[in-house]
Design a protein around this motif. Structure first.
Motif, short mmCIF file in Angstrom:
data_model
loop_
_atom_site.label_atom_id
_atom_site.label_comp_id
_atom_site.label_asym_id
_atom_site.label_seq_id
_atom_site.Cartn_x
_atom_site.Cartn_y
_atom_site.Cartn_z
N ASN A 12 16.14 -31.39 -4.11
CA ASN A 12 15.23 -30.58 -4.77
C ASN A 12 15.86 -29.30 -5.53
O ASN A 12 15.20 -29.04 -6.54
CB ASN A 12 14.26 -30.18 -3.54
CG ASN A 12 13.45 -31.13 -2.92
OD1 ASN A 12 12.43 -31.39 -3.60
ND2 ASN A 12 13.78 -31.70 -1.84
N GLN A 101 8.00 -24.05 -2.39
CA GLN A 101 7.59 -25.07 -2.14
C GLN A 101 7.53 -25.61 -0.87
O GLN A 101 6.60 -26.22 -0.17
CB GLN A 101 8.44 -26.36 -3.00
CG GLN A 101 8.04 -26.14 -4.44
CD GLN A 101 9.12 -26.73 -5.29
OE1 GLN A 101 10.05 -27.38 -4.85
NE2 GLN A 101 9.40 -26.17 -6.62
N CYS A 105 4.15 -26.45 1.59
CA CYS A 105 3.68 -27.64 2.17
C CYS A 105 2.72 -27.77 3.19
O CYS A 105 2.87 -27.10 4.28
CB CYS A 105 5.26 -28.28 2.79
SG CYS A 105 6.26 -29.19 1.45
N VAL A 114 7.35 -33.62 -2.18
CA VAL A 114 7.92 -32.72 -3.14
C VAL A 114 9.26 -33.22 -3.71
O VAL A 114 9.52 -32.91 -4.85
CB VAL A 114 8.28 -31.15 -2.35
CG1 VAL A 114 9.09 -30.11 -3.39
CG2 VAL A 114 7.21 -30.56 -1.97
N ASN A 117 8.38 -35.77 -6.10
CA ASN A 117 7.92 -34.96 -7.62
C ASN A 117 8.99 -34.74 -8.46
O ASN A 117 9.10 -34.93 -9.47
CB ASN A 117 7.01 -33.70 -7.29
CG ASN A 117 5.75 -33.99 -7.02
OD1 ASN A 117 5.19 -35.20 -7.51
ND2 ASN A 117 4.73 -33.29 -6.31
N HIS A 118 10.03 -34.04 -7.73
CA HIS A 118 11.43 -33.86 -8.29
C HIS A 118 11.98 -35.09 -8.93
O HIS A 118 12.30 -35.33 -10.32
CB HIS A 118 12.23 -33.14 -7.42
CG HIS A 118 11.99 -31.74 -7.39
ND1 HIS A 118 11.79 -31.05 -6.03
CD2 HIS A 118 12.24 -30.70 -8.11
CE1 HIS A 118 11.49 -29.85 -6.31
NE2 HIS A 118 11.49 -29.63 -7.66
N LEU A 246 3.37 -29.67 -5.57
CA LEU A 246 4.34 -28.75 -5.46
C LEU A 246 5.77 -29.68 -5.99
O LEU A 246 5.85 -31.01 -5.49
CB LEU A 246 4.61 -28.59 -3.98
CG LEU A 246 3.42 -27.60 -3.44
CD1 LEU A 246 3.56 -27.47 -1.94
CD2 LEU A 246 3.60 -26.05 -4.19
N GLY A 247 6.65 -29.17 -6.52
CA GLY A 247 7.79 -29.86 -7.11
C GLY A 247 7.72 -30.44 -8.44
O GLY A 247 8.87 -30.78 -8.68
#
Length: 379
Positions: A12, A101, A105, A114, A117-118, A246-247
């Motif tokens: 992350n 983030q 959560c 998250v 998403n990264h 988020l992320g």
């Protein structure tokens, strides 16, 4: 403390680092071929198979300084160079973004969303590089395999471990201040609206049951927020809608981003300054760094290619001012990493760690950790 937190922390923070570098490469009008090379080199190194094998081994989190050394190494694995002030700012932005983030959560398990998403966004950077894409997909599968079977309690411990790592870090970030998700003291604002965690109900109702399990009474109360029921759960598969935002890349639209050390952060830094006294994890941390450094392979340039310096500040004057005004307690002083001579570095690290074992007097070994990091910079 969870022994499964390190891979999530690394991936992350690495994702946030790539978001920021991509934005700055575009803002400074770095030629597209050079920018692409930097991003590809960093992602290739970040997802190196041997490196990730070491990373995914169950182990406790190490110090911020140890992890910072890894990101210094990553940021300098290509033709781009950052000076210390820019590297400090980069690391501040990375850590504060991921801290936010983790705090927001809805469920501890959502730290996986998250992470996904990264990883999804990282894949967008390398669409034209199938070999690197395969490296990221393999890591994706490894994350699913390792974390997909963990219980809610284990995810709660992971989240708690991550929050302990970020404790007392209150760097003010302009983009967060403008969006009113961070206060002037560097602390984040937790929302009292939006969807509730998946599988839970909107607050506002208390149900009472008798000893037979039958509902006997309902009482409504005002919760003071504007909550709604979550419409769907994010996908934990290789491909799918994560639902949670988020992320994702908050720098996709170019916006100037500044960081400021708040007064609270300066005081907390004085109180939480990493001790230089010997501790039981010292040798393990040095071994950890050596193994990770040894696993990170650097792509040798096929020919001479000029490098360039990236500035994370608007002007050189701002960068120089930041370097002069940053509190010493918040400066890691691990910069000027040379990307070549890996074999020589590994041999030198082994020699240094061998010497570290024989020091028994505390007064002689108090600064070994700092000395090693400084020596790694000079190799």
């Amino acid at each position: 403390m969870s022994v499964r937190s390190l891979p999530l922390l690394f991936l992350n923070l690495g994702g946030e680092m790539l978001y920021i570098l991509d934005q700055r490469l575009r803002a400074q009008n770095i030629p597209a071929d050079k920018a692409r090379k930097v991003m590809n080199d960093i992602i290739t190194t970040m997802f190196n198979k041997k490196f990730l094998e070491e990373l995914f081994k169950p182990q406790e989190l190490y110090s911020r300084k140890a992890l910072r050394a890894i990101y210094d190494r990553l940021a300098h694995c290509s033709i781009m160079r950052l000076n210390q002030a820019s590297m400090d700012k980069l690391y501040d932005l990375m850590t504060m973004a991921f801290k936010y983030q983790v705090l927001l959560c809805p469920r501890p398990k959502d730290v996986l969303l998250v992470t996904f998403n990264h990883l999804d966004s990282i894949k967008d950077f390398i669409r034209d590089s199938p070999a690197i894409m395969n490296q990221v997909d393999e890591t994706f599968r490894q994350v699913i395999e390792v974390y997909g079977c963990l219980s809610a309690g284990e995810f709660h411990l992971i989240r708690q471990t991550l929050l302990i790592f970020f404790q007392d870090m209150h760097i003010r970030v302009s983009i967060f201040l403008k969006d009113k998700i961070q206060n002037s003291n560097g602390r984040f604002v937790l929302p009292i609206s939006g969807p509730v965690p998946w599988g839970t109900e909107v607050p506002g109702l208390i149900r009472m049951f008798n000893d037979k399990g039958e509902e006997v009474k309902r009482v409504e109360f005002k919760h003071g927020g504007q909550y709604v029921r979550a419409q769907s759960e994010g996908s934990f598969d290789l491909y799918g809608d994560r639902v949670l935002t988020l992320g994702t890349n908050i720098y996709s639209v170019s916006r100037p981003v500044e960081t400021h050390v708040s007064g609270a952060s300066k005081n907390s830094a004085l109180n939480t300054k990493e001790s230089t006294a010997p501790n039981s994890l010292a040798k393990e941390e040095l071994n950890f760094l050596a193994r990770l450094m040894g696993g990170m392979e650097i792509n040798k340039n096929s020919g001479p290619e000029p490098g360039f310096r990236l500035n994370l500040f608007t002007t050189d004057e701002e960068e120089e001012h930041a370097a002069l005004t940053r509190p010493e307690e918040l400066s890691y002083q691990v910069i000027n990493i040379q990307a070549a001579q890996d074999q020589q570095r590994n041999e030198e690290l082994s020699r240094i760690m061998g010497e570290f074992e024989v020091h028994d007097q505390p007064q002689q070994s108090t600064s070994k950790g700092d000395d090693l990091l400084a020596m790694m910079d000079e190799l």
